[in-house]
Design a protein around this motif. Structure first.
Motif, mmCIF file in Angstrom:
data_model
loop_
_atom_site.group_PDB
_atom_site.id
_atom_site.type_symbol
_atom_site.label_atom_id
_atom_site.label_comp_id
_atom_site.label_asym_id
_atom_site.label_seq_id
_atom_site.Cartn_x
_atom_site.Cartn_y
_atom_site.Cartn_z
ATOM 1 N N LEU A 88 10.179 1.084 7.511
ATOM 2 C CA LEU A 88 9.682 1.631 5.666
ATOM 3 C C LEU A 88 8.103 2.285 5.856
ATOM 4 O O LEU A 88 7.426 3.688 5.646
ATOM 5 C CB LEU A 88 9.284 0.831 4.635
ATOM 6 C CG LEU A 88 10.811 0.624 3.984
ATOM 7 C CD1 LEU A 88 10.936 -1.238 3.547
ATOM 8 C CD2 LEU A 88 11.424 1.058 3.834
ATOM 9 N N ASP A 89 7.696 1.580 7.171
ATOM 10 C CA ASP A 89 6.313 2.388 6.684
ATOM 11 C C ASP A 89 6.231 3.093 8.290
ATOM 12 O O ASP A 89 4.915 3.274 9.457
ATOM 13 C CB ASP A 89 5.335 0.957 7.114
ATOM 14 C CG ASP A 89 5.186 -0.024 6.756
ATOM 15 O OD1 ASP A 89 5.039 0.453 5.367
ATOM 16 O OD2 ASP A 89 5.354 -1.214 6.635
ATOM 17 N N THR A 131 14.059 -3.062 6.927
ATOM 18 C CA THR A 131 12.377 -3.221 6.710
ATOM 19 C C THR A 131 11.607 -2.815 7.365
ATOM 20 O O THR A 131 10.520 -2.166 6.992
ATOM 21 C CB THR A 131 12.445 -4.661 6.041
ATOM 22 O OG1 THR A 131 13.354 -4.617 4.320
ATOM 23 C CG2 THR A 131 10.906 -4.837 5.345
ATOM 24 N N ASP A 132 11.909 -3.163 8.833
ATOM 25 C CA ASP A 132 10.523 -2.682 9.549
ATOM 26 C C ASP A 132 10.889 -0.931 9.755
ATOM 27 O O ASP A 132 9.699 -0.446 10.947
ATOM 28 C CB ASP A 132 11.123 -3.461 11.208
ATOM 29 C CG ASP A 132 12.661 -2.408 11.859
ATOM 30 O OD1 ASP A 132 13.605 -2.848 10.207
ATOM 31 O OD2 ASP A 132 12.853 -2.864 12.638
ATOM 32 N N ARG A 154 8.166 4.982 3.678
ATOM 33 C CA ARG A 154 7.950 3.980 2.390
ATOM 34 C C ARG A 154 7.636 5.139 1.036
ATOM 35 O O ARG A 154 7.549 4.958 -0.035
ATOM 36 C CB ARG A 154 7.273 2.733 2.316
ATOM 37 C CG ARG A 154 6.491 1.679 0.740
ATOM 38 C CD ARG A 154 5.554 0.500 1.438
ATOM 39 N NE ARG A 154 6.042 0.225 3.055
ATOM 40 C CZ ARG A 154 6.882 -1.366 2.767
ATOM 41 N NH1 ARG A 154 7.726 -1.346 1.454
ATOM 42 N NH2 ARG A 154 6.712 -1.447 3.611
ATOM 43 N N LEU A 169 17.217 2.026 -0.589
ATOM 44 C CA LEU A 169 16.372 1.178 -0.891
ATOM 45 C C LEU A 169 17.126 -0.574 0.095
ATOM 46 O O LEU A 169 16.769 -1.013 0.679
ATOM 47 C CB LEU A 169 15.980 0.807 -1.825
ATOM 48 C CG LEU A 169 14.935 2.204 -2.977
ATOM 49 C CD1 LEU A 169 14.448 1.436 -4.249
ATOM 50 C CD2 LEU A 169 13.416 2.386 -1.652
#
Length: 169
Positions: free
Chosen positions: A17-18, A14-15, A29, A9
């Motif tokens: 995660l999806d 972050t970009d 995610r 984590l």
């Protein structure tokens, strides 16, 4: 696992995660959320297995057969629950669950007697590739690691691989 999950984590872009995972319908995610939920399921199974181990074996078999018959709705709930869980609660709850449940499983396993570890019940083997028709509580502790590692390999986050456990002794 909890330490590895924390690292995942902390280092997951972050970009990413999806983005899709490798071999599942989940995003990274959603799969992370599912991995933490797997730990939670292992924690919940320990007392359930204790109760069933005190009943006649036929009660456990009937329960396992009933759950096996519900495999199709289970598969949908398993998928949709992780999609919804990741969206509604996010990874903060997943992080907390992973830490709390892993600590609980490790502590319980360390103090469990051989008889407690050997007690178990019939489970729906078709629900997970690592389930067998009958599992002990020790088997569930082992399953939790297998489940985590299986899904860890499906993440597409370009994060460091999980270190192998150090041999004892």
């Amino acid at each position: 696992m909890a330490r590895d999950f924390e690292t995942l984590l902390a280092t997951a872009p972050t970009d990413r995660l999806d983005e899709p995972t490798d071999g599942t319908r989940w995003t990274n995610r959603q799969l992370l959320w599912h991995m933490a939920f797997g730990q939670h399921i292992a924690r919940v199974l320990l007392p359930l297995m204790s109760g069933f181990s005190r009943l006649p074996a036929s009660a456990s078999r009937r329960y396992g057969h009933t759950l096996s018959a519900a495999a199709r709705p289970y598969n949908w709930v398993n998928y949709a629950g992780s999609v919804a869980g990741a969206r509604v609660t996010g990874l903060r709850l997943a992080r907390w669950w992973m830490r709390r449940d892993t600590d609980h499983l490790l502590a319980w396993g360390a103090r469990a007697t051989d008889a407690q570890l050997a007690s178990g019940m019939s489970v729906p083997a078709g629900w997970d590739p690592y389930f067998t028709p009958w599992m002990s509580r020790y088997d569930i502790l082992v399953w939790a690691t297998k489940h985590y590692d299986h899904h860890r390999a499906q993440l597409t986050l370009d994060t460091p691989q999980r270190p192998l456990p150090r041999p004892r002794g």
